[in-house]
Motif scaffolding. Structure first.
Motif, short mmCIF file in Angstrom:
data_model
loop_
_atom_site.label_atom_id
_atom_site.label_comp_id
_atom_site.label_asym_id
_atom_site.label_seq_id
_atom_site.Cartn_x
_atom_site.Cartn_y
_atom_site.Cartn_z
N VAL A 18 0.68 -1.07 -0.03
CA VAL A 18 0.08 -0.03 -0.15
C VAL A 18 0.96 1.24 -0.06
O VAL A 18 0.65 2.13 -0.63
N SER A 19 1.95 1.21 0.83
CA SER A 19 2.77 2.53 1.01
C SER A 19 3.92 1.91 1.54
O SER A 19 4.36 0.81 1.97
N ASP A 20 4.87 3.05 1.65
CA ASP A 20 6.38 2.96 2.03
C ASP A 20 6.39 2.99 3.57
O ASP A 20 5.88 4.03 4.16
N ASP A 21 6.84 1.79 4.39
CA ASP A 21 6.74 2.06 5.73
C ASP A 21 8.11 2.96 6.29
O ASP A 21 8.16 3.34 7.36
N LYS A 22 8.78 3.44 5.61
CA LYS A 22 9.98 4.09 5.58
C LYS A 22 11.07 3.52 6.86
O LYS A 22 11.62 4.23 7.55
N GLY A 23 10.91 2.13 6.85
CA GLY A 23 11.97 1.32 7.91
C GLY A 23 11.45 1.57 9.24
O GLY A 23 12.14 0.96 10.05
N GLN A 24 10.16 1.89 9.28
CA GLN A 24 9.64 2.29 10.74
C GLN A 24 9.40 0.74 11.48
O GLN A 24 9.14 -0.15 10.44
N GLU A 25 9.25 0.61 12.37
CA GLU A 25 8.70 -0.69 13.07
C GLU A 25 7.25 -1.02 12.56
O GLU A 25 6.51 -0.16 12.86
N ASN A 26 7.00 -2.15 12.40
CA ASN A 26 5.90 -2.70 11.72
C ASN A 26 5.06 -3.48 12.77
O ASN A 26 5.49 -4.25 13.56
N ARG A 27 3.79 -3.66 12.69
CA ARG A 27 3.03 -4.46 13.52
C ARG A 27 2.08 -5.23 12.66
O ARG A 27 1.55 -4.71 11.85
N ILE A 34 -5.65 -13.93 6.42
CA ILE A 34 -5.20 -12.27 6.06
C ILE A 34 -4.62 -11.70 7.13
O ILE A 34 -4.96 -11.63 8.26
N ALA A 35 -3.33 -11.07 6.66
CA ALA A 35 -2.65 -10.32 7.70
C ALA A 35 -2.54 -8.87 7.25
O ALA A 35 -2.10 -8.64 6.04
N GLN A 36 -2.83 -8.06 8.45
CA GLN A 36 -2.60 -6.62 8.11
C GLN A 36 -1.31 -6.12 8.46
O GLN A 36 -1.06 -6.42 9.93
N VAL A 37 -0.45 -5.37 7.93
CA VAL A 37 0.76 -4.77 8.25
C VAL A 37 0.72 -3.47 8.39
O VAL A 37 0.24 -2.76 7.41
N GLY A 43 -0.11 3.37 13.18
CA GLY A 43 -1.11 2.59 12.84
C GLY A 43 -1.38 2.54 11.39
O GLY A 43 -2.33 1.94 10.86
N GLN A 44 -0.65 3.30 10.50
CA GLN A 44 -0.91 3.27 9.22
C GLN A 44 -0.71 1.95 8.35
O GLN A 44 0.27 1.39 8.61
N VAL A 45 -1.61 1.54 7.68
CA VAL A 45 -1.55 0.32 7.04
C VAL A 45 -0.68 0.49 5.64
O VAL A 45 -0.95 1.25 4.76
N VAL A 46 0.21 -0.38 5.89
CA VAL A 46 1.27 -0.59 4.76
C VAL A 46 1.28 -1.59 3.77
O VAL A 46 1.75 -1.57 2.65
N ALA A 47 0.84 -2.72 4.07
CA ALA A 47 0.72 -3.95 3.27
C ALA A 47 -0.29 -4.92 3.72
O ALA A 47 -0.79 -4.75 4.91
N TRP A 48 -0.81 -5.72 2.93
CA TRP A 48 -1.56 -6.89 3.35
C TRP A 48 -0.74 -8.20 2.78
O TRP A 48 -0.34 -8.20 1.82
#
Length: 205
Positions: A18-27, A34-37, A43-48
């Motif tokens: 979805v978008s760039d996480d810019k190297g930030q820690e993910n949850r 389905i996994a939401q990243v 809490g910005q969604v960056v991937a599924w």
């Protein structure tokens, strides 16, 4: 939004970037298949990740970046709702690797090999792109990977900053595009002048 699938190397998983996480820690939050990243901080969604994707969607054509049919996208959204996610995925059909025109090119003030270009990519839309190719110059028709593009090697293109100057895309070489018989010599691919600005450029797989 980019859909990617590589069953041989990753398994039966549809990846949605979805978008760039810019190297930030993910949850990661997983519900069913389905996994939401998301970015842990805001809490910005960056991937599924959609596991057992072919079971849900049927045959998925392609390897690497893929295009879902409307029916398959509907099934993805039905699965999201079924397992309890409220989001809806909307595919962006705008081409991300396109023919561009270098309107201007000047030397980077803090580099002896980088150049700052103003490159038109469609209908008057101009992107500032920092380029390190030795043969870049104004007046060229080139291939531009816009932000959100996935290259044939899987690399994603996002806005960035090079030596203090913002850059919104990449001007591509034949090798980066995986074109047959790409020259070993460094340099961007220069297209014929009758190439049409904004048209999608076919990329090798």
């Amino acid at each position: 939004m980019i859909f990617a699938y590589n069953k041989e190397h990753v398994g039966d998983v549809l990846m949605v970037i979805v978008s760039d996480d810019k190297g930030q820690e993910n949850r990661v939050e997983r519900k069913g298949n389905i996994a939401q990243v998301s970015v842990a901080e805001d809490g910005q969604v960056v991937a599924w990740n959609i596991f057992e994707a072919s079971t849900i969607l049927g045959d998925i054509e392609g390897n690497g970046q893929v295009v879902l049919t409307e029916k398959q996208l509907t099934k993805v959204n039905e699965e999201l709702a079924k397992v309890g996610f409220s989001e809806t995925l909307v595919e962006d059909h705008e081409p991300k690797i396109v023919i561009g025109f270098v309107k201007s090119c000047k030397k980077h003030p803090d580099s002896d090999h980088l150049s700052i270009t103003q490159t038109e990519v469609d209908n008057g839309e101009v992107l500032q792109i920092v380029c390190g190719a030795p043969n870049i110059k104004a007046g060229q028709k080139v291939v531009v990977a816009k932000p959100g593009a996935m290259m044939p090697d899987g690399m994603m293109i996002w806005p960035g900053v090079l030596r203090g100057v913002e850059s919104f895309g990449m001007i591509c070489s034949a090798g980066e595009l995986r074109l047959p018989d790409a020259p070993a010599k460094k340099g961007i691919l220069e297209l014929p002048f009758d190439a049409v600005i904004g048209e999608a450029f076919p990329v090798g797989k």
